[in-house]
Design an enzyme around this catalytic site. Structure first.
Site, PDB file in Angstrom:
ATOM      1  N   LYS A 288     -69.495 -56.468   0.671  1.00 46.35           N
ATOM      2  CA  LYS A 288     -68.717 -55.944  -0.954  1.00 46.35           C
ATOM      3  C   LYS A 288     -69.726 -53.929  -0.806  1.00 46.35           C
ATOM      4  CE  LYS A 288     -66.707 -59.869  -1.762  1.00 46.35           C
ATOM      5  NZ  LYS A 288     -66.012 -61.002  -2.683  1.00 46.35           N
ATOM      6  N   GLU A 292     -72.263 -49.388  -8.404  1.00 43.83           N
ATOM      7  CA  GLU A 292     -71.742 -49.036  -9.002  1.00 43.83           C
ATOM      8  C   GLU A 292     -71.701 -50.090 -10.257  1.00 43.83           C
ATOM      9  OE1 GLU A 292     -68.492 -45.830  -9.213  1.00 43.83           O
ATOM     10  OE2 GLU A 292     -67.966 -47.308  -7.608  1.00 43.83           O
TER      11      GLU A 292
END
Lengths: 335, 562
Positions: A288, A292
């Site tokens: 993934k 952030e």
């Protein structure tokens, strides 16, 4: 006057890639005449390790040693389009493009090797050490270098591949908000211990313990750097940083690091993290993105820990000593 | 750092040779020895430098700009003005046909935030540029400014951005916000035992990269311009620079890829267009790099967000309904805030299955530095609010905060509020592992919960949803008309001054974006018609339906029993 300890939690998910998709990335992979590989991108390395992760993905997919792969990025004349390094999209989007390009290049590599060895390409595999060999008969092998030489100088074939990855753009229903924001989410839960000084209003973060589910950790060292760095940034957001300390009043905006405060090394706490891998169905090897999300959970976890410690909830970021003392005053005044 | 390989092992092959290993970074030696080449490490002979004269007002009309003294400073080669811009207003998303060209690269006769660039000095040295900046005289006519997002939505608020035509961005034609409608929150609030309200506010945050943003532009013999840049999106910035300068894209060659810290702050493409323009007009290489002060107060920060949440909860910890009103402070121009606002709506109500959800997410304009993307764009502010709120809920009903989260966590097969089914959920497992690490005791039920079990079925369906459109008032075309009509030929800068006429009088953006402004001006000129307005109030903080006995906890109004 005393120091109070408290513990707080936060659990979050994070959407991978640009909201609503439509953000493509491309990659080109080619072999040199001596069997080295170049991955050509326009993706940006911000220090997060874009070059390293794409290099690993290419080497893994090609089946060659990582030293034999070089990533060249950041030239708009040679690097094919990439939307950019933001939205936690680099690993997922550019990574997928690199895997696709490496697969296509590997097909040509195996075709040429098959011709040289006079076998069916489906019977061939790479040994990860720079050789193409016949499955089950490792003695029948050619070095990748020899295959590349043959491709270049004998057979006139380009060992190269193109890769492109696009999450198709999603519509949005204006009335209901029905949409497909992204295709996959990462997850995290964080538990933070703090100490709050009710005389000075200062908050010290004592420890961070967290679990991150990130699909697949492509490079565990880079993962750790991101997550620990993100924890630092989250502490900084929670307790220190703003360019408008009295928002929405614009007064007292800092213009340098004497006025814009961030935690120093002494403000950093031990961070203990465990990784969970639930592969994304459309991620490169299930990966993934963690760029952030790691800066987010410390913020609410610290707010929650402060309330646990001193019984007041701070609802405005950052949680400065001034806000904490004012909240304590209000609490004592029964407000 | 440990990987918990036993979790989801059946969904994974762990037979990879290179992926997963802590392989040394390809670029690490350059980084640790200080030899890595960043954009500003290029030694270019004959380099010119840019510094901007910046607004000292939050909101003001510019009556005149006097650059005569500045022009006489030795070493000043060119002073760029709005009139020099090939495209008078731009937004970086309009290259994808989204949004409105709402920002002039240099002031168009008005400044809308403190720090807005008015003219750009191009000089042989930074010292000469700074000296010239100090000698430019700007005659301002200050205007009332608005700084608070909710104030900005009031009918009498000063209009921040005439290109937008109102202080909020309209989505999908004429929707005042990005809305999510899922189930019936008001009906669910009536079923709830407890109502919990929260108001959460963050302030703008700086990206604080070690390397401030900038670029060096070198004109080539072939009519091309090589741009050494720290952008986070190489082709994105190239395409936007070309669009702003009305250049064919193949006249630009962007070189970057190695950036000294980004965090979302190097996407806006603010420095490249002015630097390329300066290189075009002078024929010289040009460097434009933000000072630390500019980086902190002028470059886009993470925008401030204000989030109101109302939850309807049962005593045993089931969140029945969540209503969210979310304001994004875009500052004076859109930049990427129009995008982040949608993303924030999509992110709500957090990683939980909540059967009734209402979200209104507003992109609001104020007279501050335009905000834009930063690490966690559209998510960080929301998660601060959501996860603070989860603890407020846990306290209100006296439940362990981790147990509450596991109980409400989304699971595979659950329908999300944006109407996509949940796949690959793993929140519960993260909570379990974190609890284990911290020795946080969980109940047997919470310890045995799984993201793969218990979702779907009824939880996978879209509930009946009454249509509900949030409309802000049209807010008086008349006021907007008056505002605009005052900026008129009579008030244009004198012939002596070099201020360009306001863009909305003679802008190419007029065709689409400024139409509303012109309509307002025309109507005001015709007298009266523009004053007609729909009497609608700006949104109020969410309030649960009255007439039920739910206990109310509120960080907005304090706790009380109703």
């Amino acid at each position: 006057m005393a120091k109070h300890r408290g513990r707080g939690v936060a659990s979050v998910n994070y959407p991978i890639g640009m909201n609503l998709g439509g953000d493509p990335s491309q990659a080109l992979v080619h072999a040199t005449p001596t069997g080295k590989f170049v991955v050509t991108l326009s993706s940006i390395d911000l220090g997060q390790g874009m070059k390293s992760v794409t290099r690993q993905l290419a080497a893994e997919t090609l089946g060659v040693p990582i030293e034999d792969v070089h990533v060249d990025t950041g030239d708009s004349d040679t690097g094919p389009h990439c939307m950019g390094s933001f939205a936690s999209r680099g690993t997922h989007r550019a990574g997928n493009a690199v895997v696709a390009a490496a697969r296509e290049a590997k097909e040509v590599l195996l075709e040429v090797a098959a011709e040289e060895l006079e076998v069916d390409p489906r019977d061939l595999e790479l040994d990860g050490r720079g050789n193409v060999r016949v499955k089950g008969a490792p003695a029948r092998a050619l070095s990748v270098r020899d295959v590349a030489q043959a491709a270049h100088f004998k057979r006139g074939k380009s060992i190269s591949g193109r890769g492109m990855f696009l999450v198709p753009p999603s519509d949005v229903d204006p009335d209901t908000g029905a949409m497909r924001p992204v295709t996959t989410y990462a997850h995290a839960c964080m538990i933070v211990d703090v100490e709050v000084d009710d005389e000075t209003g200062e908050v010290r973060v004592l420890s961070i313990k967290a679990a991150y589910e990130i699909g697949r950790a492509l490079n565990i060292g880079l993962v750790e750097q991101q997550l620990v760095g993100g924890a630092w940034m989250g502490i900084s957001h929670a307790l220190f940083e703003t360019v408008e300390p009295y928002y929405p009043d614009r007064a007292h905006g800092p213009t340098d690091f004497n006025g814009y405060l961030m935690p120093g090394p002494g403000d950093m706490c031990p961070v203990e993290i465990e990784i969970i891998e639930r592969p994304a169905l459309d991620g490169p090897y299930g990966a993934k993105g963690i760029g952030e999300m790691c800066a987010t959970p410390p913020i609410p976890a610290i707010a929650n820990a402060i309330e646990d410690a001193i019984g007041v909830r701070i609802t405005e970021m950052p949680f400065t000593p001034e806000k904490i003392l004012r909240a304590l005053d209000a609490k004592r005044a029964g407000r | 750092m440990r990987i918990r390989k036993e979790l989801f092992a059946d969904e994974r092959d762990d037979d990879l040779a290179i992926v997963g290993k802590p392989v040394r970074r390809q670029d690490i030696e350059g980084h640790v020895t200080g030899r890595t080449t960043f954009f500003d490490d290029r030694l270019v002979p004959g380099l010119l430098h840019i510094r901007c004269v910046r607004s000292t007002h939050d909101h003001a009309r510019i009556r005149a700009i006097d650059t005569r003294e500045a022009e006489r400073v030795p070493g000043v080669r060119r002073i760029l003005r709005w009139a020099d811009l090939p495209k008078k207003a731009h937004n970086i998303l309009t290259i994808f046909n989204f949004g409105i060209d709402d920002e002039p690269a240099l002031a168009d006769g008005k400044v809308r935030y403190r720090g807005e660039p008015i003219v750009a000095i191009v000089a042989e040295s930074l010292r000469a540029a700074d000296e010239a900046v100090a000698k430019v005289r700007v005659d301002y006519d200050p205007l009332p400014a608005v700084f608070d997002v909710e104030e900005a939505l009031k009918p009498d608020a000063p209009l921040v951005n005439e290109y937008i035509g109102r202080n909020w961005f309209r989505y999908w034609g004429d929707y005042d916000c990005q809305q999510i409608r899922f189930g019936d929150v008001e009906a669910a609030f009536r079923q709830a035992d407890v109502i919990v309200e929260g108001r959460y506010q963050m302030s703008p945050i700086e990206h604080a990269p070690l390397e401030t943003q900038g670029c060096i532009v070198v004109p080539g013999e072939d009519g091309r311009f090589t741009v050494y840049t720290c952008t986070q999106g190489l082709h994105f910035s190239l395409d936007n620079t070309a669009a702003q300068l009305r250049l064919d894209t193949n006249r630009l060659h962007f070189i970057g890829g190695t950036v000294g810290g980004g965090f979302g702050g190097k996407v806006d493409t603010v420095v490249e267009p002015l630097a390329v323009l300066a290189a075009m007009l002078t024929g010289r290489p040009v460097r434009y790099v933000f000072t630390r002060a500019e980086e902190m107060q002028v470059s886009s920060p993470r925008g401030a967000e204000r989030v109101y949440i109302t939850d309807g909860v049962t005593r045993d910890g089931r969140i029945l309904a969540r209503k969210i009103v979310h304001y994004h402070d875009a500052g004076a121009y859109s930049r990427l805030s129009t995008y982040g606002t949608i993303k924030s709506a999509a992110h709500h109500p957090g990683p939980y299955w909540i059967p009734n959800v209402w979200v209104d997410s507003f992109c609001v304009f104020t007279n501050r530095t335009p905000s834009s993307a930063m690490r966690g764009f559209g998510v960080t502010g929301g998660d601060f609010a959501l996860e603070s709120q989860m603890d407020a809920v846990a306290r209100a009903i006296g439940m362990d905060p981790l147990e509450l989260r596991i109980k409400n966590a989304y699971r595979d097969g659950d329908m999300k509020a944006h109407r996509k089914l949940t796949e690959g959920a793993a929140l519960i497992e993260c909570i379990q592992v974190a609890a284990e690490l911290a020795r946080w005791p969980l109940s047997e039920e919470a310890r045995s919960a799984s993201s793969r079990i218990g979702g779907g079925g009824d939880r996978g369906r879209v509930p009946p949803t009454p249509p509900a459109r949030t409309r802000l008032s049209d807010r008086g075309e008349g006021e907007r008309g008056r505002e605009t009509s005052r900026i008129d030929a009579a008030e244009r800068p004198s012939a002596r001054a070099t201020t360009p006429p306001p863009s909305w009088l003679r802008s190419e953006a007029r065709a689409v974006e400024a139409r509303a402004v012109e309509d307002g001006a025309r109507r005001a000129a015709e007298g009266g018609e523009g004053r007609r307005r729909e009497e609608q109030e700006p949104p109020e903080p969410p309030r649960p339906a009255s007439g039920h006995g739910a206990l109310r906890f509120s960080s907005v109004f304090g706790s009380r029993r109703r």
